[in-house]
Design a protein around this motif. Structure first.
Motif, PDB file in Angstrom:
ATOM      1  N   ARG A  77       0.820  -1.217   0.000  1.00 52.15           N
ATOM      2  CA  ARG A  77       0.000   0.000   0.000  1.00 52.15           C
ATOM      3  C   ARG A  77       0.859   1.276   0.000  1.00 52.15           C
ATOM      4  N   PRO A  78       1.682   1.453  -1.029  1.00 54.62           N
ATOM      5  CA  PRO A  78       2.526   2.658  -1.091  1.00 54.62           C
ATOM      6  C   PRO A  78       1.713   3.899  -1.433  1.00 54.62           C
ATOM      7  N   ASP A  79       2.303   5.043  -1.150  1.00 53.99           N
ATOM      8  CA  ASP A  79       1.724   6.321  -1.571  1.00 53.99           C
ATOM      9  C   ASP A  79       2.252   6.726  -2.941  1.00 53.99           C
ATOM     10  N   VAL A  80       3.510   6.366  -3.203  1.00 53.56           N
ATOM     11  CA  VAL A  80       4.187   6.737  -4.451  1.00 53.56           C
ATOM     12  C   VAL A  80       4.891   5.507  -5.009  1.00 53.56           C
ATOM     13  N   VAL A  81       4.772   5.308  -6.317  1.00 56.66           N
ATOM     14  CA  VAL A  81       5.518   4.252  -7.002  1.00 56.66           C
ATOM     15  C   VAL A  81       6.563   4.908  -7.892  1.00 56.66           C
ATOM     16  N   LEU A  82       7.831   4.591  -7.670  1.00 56.69           N
ATOM     17  CA  LEU A  82       8.909   5.029  -8.561  1.00 56.69           C
ATOM     18  C   LEU A  82       9.055   3.950  -9.620  1.00 56.69           C
ATOM     19  N   VAL A 116       2.220   7.812  -9.347  1.00 59.01           N
ATOM     20  CA  VAL A 116       3.307   7.137 -10.049  1.00 59.01           C
ATOM     21  C   VAL A 116       4.275   8.189 -10.578  1.00 59.01           C
ATOM     22  N   LEU A 117       5.542   7.976 -10.287  1.00 57.68           N
ATOM     23  CA  LEU A 117       6.614   8.849 -10.768  1.00 57.68           C
ATOM     24  C   LEU A 117       7.521   7.988 -11.628  1.00 57.68           C
ATOM     25  N   VAL A 118       7.541   8.246 -12.942  1.00 55.49           N
ATOM     26  CA  VAL A 118       8.335   7.393 -13.820  1.00 55.49           C
ATOM     27  C   VAL A 118       9.788   7.859 -13.830  1.00 55.49           C
ATOM     28  N   VAL A 119      10.673   6.894 -13.951  1.00 55.02           N
ATOM     29  CA  VAL A 119      12.113   7.166 -13.913  1.00 55.02           C
ATOM     30  C   VAL A 119      12.699   6.796 -15.267  1.00 55.02           C
ATOM     31  N   THR A 120      13.485   7.692 -15.826  1.00 59.75           N
ATOM     32  CA  THR A 120      14.002   7.484 -17.172  1.00 59.75           C
ATOM     33  C   THR A 120      15.431   7.995 -17.297  1.00 59.75           C
ATOM     34  N   THR A 121      16.088   7.550 -18.338  1.00 60.92           N
ATOM     35  CA  THR A 121      17.455   8.006 -18.613  1.00 60.92           C
ATOM     36  C   THR A 121      17.443   9.279 -19.438  1.00 60.92           C
ATOM     37  N   PHE A 122      16.474   9.381 -20.370  1.00 57.96           N
ATOM     38  CA  PHE A 122      16.441  10.517 -21.290  1.00 57.96           C
ATOM     39  C   PHE A 122      15.122  11.267 -21.157  1.00 57.96           C
ATOM     40  N   LEU A 138      11.247  11.539 -13.527  1.00 57.63           N
ATOM     41  CA  LEU A 138      12.492  11.839 -12.837  1.00 57.63           C
ATOM     42  C   LEU A 138      13.629  11.219 -13.628  1.00 57.63           C
ATOM     43  N   LEU A 139      14.686  11.972 -13.829  1.00 60.62           N
ATOM     44  CA  LEU A 139      15.841  11.455 -14.555  1.00 60.62           C
ATOM     45  C   LEU A 139      16.722  10.618 -13.635  1.00 60.62           C
ATOM     46  N   LYS A 140      17.271   9.530 -14.166  1.00 61.12           N
ATOM     47  CA  LYS A 140      18.099   8.643 -13.351  1.00 61.12           C
ATOM     48  C   LYS A 140      19.369   9.339 -12.859  1.00 61.12           C
ATOM     49  N   ARG A 141      19.757  10.379 -13.550  1.00 62.38           N
ATOM     50  CA  ARG A 141      20.964  11.093 -13.118  1.00 62.38           C
ATOM     51  C   ARG A 141      20.670  12.141 -12.042  1.00 62.38           C
ATOM     52  N   ALA A 142      19.426  12.229 -11.619  1.00 57.17           N
ATOM     53  CA  ALA A 142      19.054  13.219 -10.596  1.00 57.17           C
ATOM     54  C   ALA A 142      19.813  12.943  -9.307  1.00 57.17           C
ATOM     55  N   GLY A 143      20.123  14.016  -8.602  1.00 56.54           N
ATOM     56  CA  GLY A 143      20.821  13.889  -7.336  1.00 56.54           C
ATOM     57  C   GLY A 143      19.876  13.518  -6.214  1.00 56.54           C
ATOM     58  N   PRO A 144      20.413  13.120  -5.063  1.00 64.92           N
ATOM     59  CA  PRO A 144      19.585  12.707  -3.927  1.00 64.92           C
ATOM     60  C   PRO A 144      18.542  13.747  -3.517  1.00 64.92           C
ATOM     61  N   GLU A 145      18.933  15.027  -3.476  1.00 66.29           N
ATOM     62  CA  GLU A 145      17.978  16.065  -3.065  1.00 66.29           C
ATOM     63  C   GLU A 145      16.824  16.165  -4.048  1.00 66.29           C
ATOM     64  N   GLN A 146      17.115  16.025  -5.344  1.00 64.39           N
ATOM     65  CA  GLN A 146      16.058  16.098  -6.353  1.00 64.39           C
ATOM     66  C   GLN A 146      15.115  14.899  -6.247  1.00 64.39           C
ATOM     67  N   ILE A 147      15.667  13.734  -5.975  1.00 62.31           N
ATOM     68  CA  ILE A 147      14.841  12.532  -5.841  1.00 62.31           C
ATOM     69  C   ILE A 147      13.895  12.654  -4.655  1.00 62.31           C
ATOM     70  N   VAL A 148      14.419  13.087  -3.534  1.00 65.41           N
ATOM     71  CA  VAL A 148      13.599  13.252  -2.330  1.00 65.41           C
ATOM     72  C   VAL A 148      12.519  14.306  -2.560  1.00 65.41           C
ATOM     73  N   ALA A 149      12.901  15.427  -3.162  1.00 67.14           N
ATOM     74  CA  ALA A 149      11.933  16.498  -3.431  1.00 67.14           C
ATOM     75  C   ALA A 149      10.841  16.017  -4.379  1.00 67.14           C
ATOM     76  N   ALA A 150      11.212  15.205  -5.368  1.00 62.65           N
ATOM     77  CA  ALA A 150      10.234  14.701  -6.332  1.00 62.65           C
ATOM     78  C   ALA A 150       9.199  13.820  -5.646  1.00 62.65           C
ATOM     79  N   VAL A 151       9.643  12.940  -4.772  1.00 59.44           N
ATOM     80  CA  VAL A 151       8.720  12.062  -4.053  1.00 59.44           C
ATOM     81  C   VAL A 151       7.772  12.889  -3.190  1.00 59.44           C
ATOM     82  N   ARG A 152       8.306  13.851  -2.495  1.00 56.91           N
ATOM     83  CA  ARG A 152       7.451  14.693  -1.649  1.00 56.91           C
ATOM     84  C   ARG A 152       6.457  15.497  -2.490  1.00 56.91           C
TER      85      ARG A 152
END
Length: 217
Positions: free
Chosen positions: A49-54, A81-87, A105-119
């Motif tokens: 029962r997640p809130d967000v799916v990466l 749902v937050l899709v993750v891609t290379t391009f 979200l781009l796979k090259r995103a930094g940790p802060e960007q990933i956390v912010a995206a989920v929130r």
């Protein structure tokens, strides 16, 4: 404190472990499960029962597009749902957004960007990269009917244009000198009139219909 539950879907174990390390280090986020393919997603969602799916876009058996379509057609609107891609110019990303993903979200995103995206998506906002989505949408321009018959008021049309620039409700409120709750009401009206699941689908409809002109070549 209620923590944001995240399900990680990627066929590469190293990617999943990296994302888990980043997200589990945050006090308000917890990884509640992992899947290596889109076929595993429905069962994991029922269990965890997640809130967000990466969601990785490209997977060998059931890709992120089909997994997103099946998942969001079977659950209520609270799951994001937050899709993750290379391009960022990947047409697969665009298809996933049309299927109901709240952003990418781009796979090259930094940790802060990933956390912010989920929130961001957990809070009900869309994670849009306006320039990238506008370029992708230009390839599908006029595949949707115009918005003249949607019955948008002048203010609702203005809000939709600002949504397409990636502004949040709070930023739109500041721009238009309105209260945030008033903006939320306008956004809700826009979604209802366009028959859109969320802000992302409304913006895509605006681009595809020509309501917002395509970018200059």
């Amino acid at each position: 404190m209620n923590r944001i539950g995240v399900l990680l879907v990627d066929d590469e174990p190293l990617i999943r472990s990296g994302l888990r390390a980043i997200l589990d280090s945050e006090p308000d986020i917890v990884v509640v499960g992992e899947a290596a393919d889109g076929a595993e997603v429905p069962g994991q969602v029922r269990r965890a029962r997640p809130d967000v799916v990466l969601m990785d876009v490209r997977m060998p058996a059931v890709d992120g597009i089909r997994a997103t379509e099946h998942l969001l057609s079977a659950v209520d609107g609270s799951l994001k749902v937050l899709v993750v891609t290379t391009f960022e110019n990947d047409d697969h990303v665009y298809d996933a957004l049309r299927a109901g993903a709240s952003g990418f979200l781009l796979k090259r995103a930094g940790p802060e960007q990933i956390v912010a995206a989920v929130r961001t998506v957990a809070a009900g906002e869309s994670l849009l990269f306006p320039a990238a989505i506008r370029r992708l949408a230009a390839r599908h321009a006029h595949t949707a009917s115009g918005l003249d018959d949607a019955g948008l008021s002048g203010r609702e049309a203005e809000v939709l244009r600002l949504m397409a620039t990636g502004l949040s409700n709070g930023e739109i409120a500041q721009h238009l000198f309105l209260g945030v709750q008033t903006v939320k009401t306008h956004v809700g009206n826009v979604l209802a009139k366009l028959g859109a699941r969320d802000r992302t689908q409304a913006v895509i409809r605006a681009f595809e219909s020509g309501f917002i002109p395509p970018p200059e070549p």
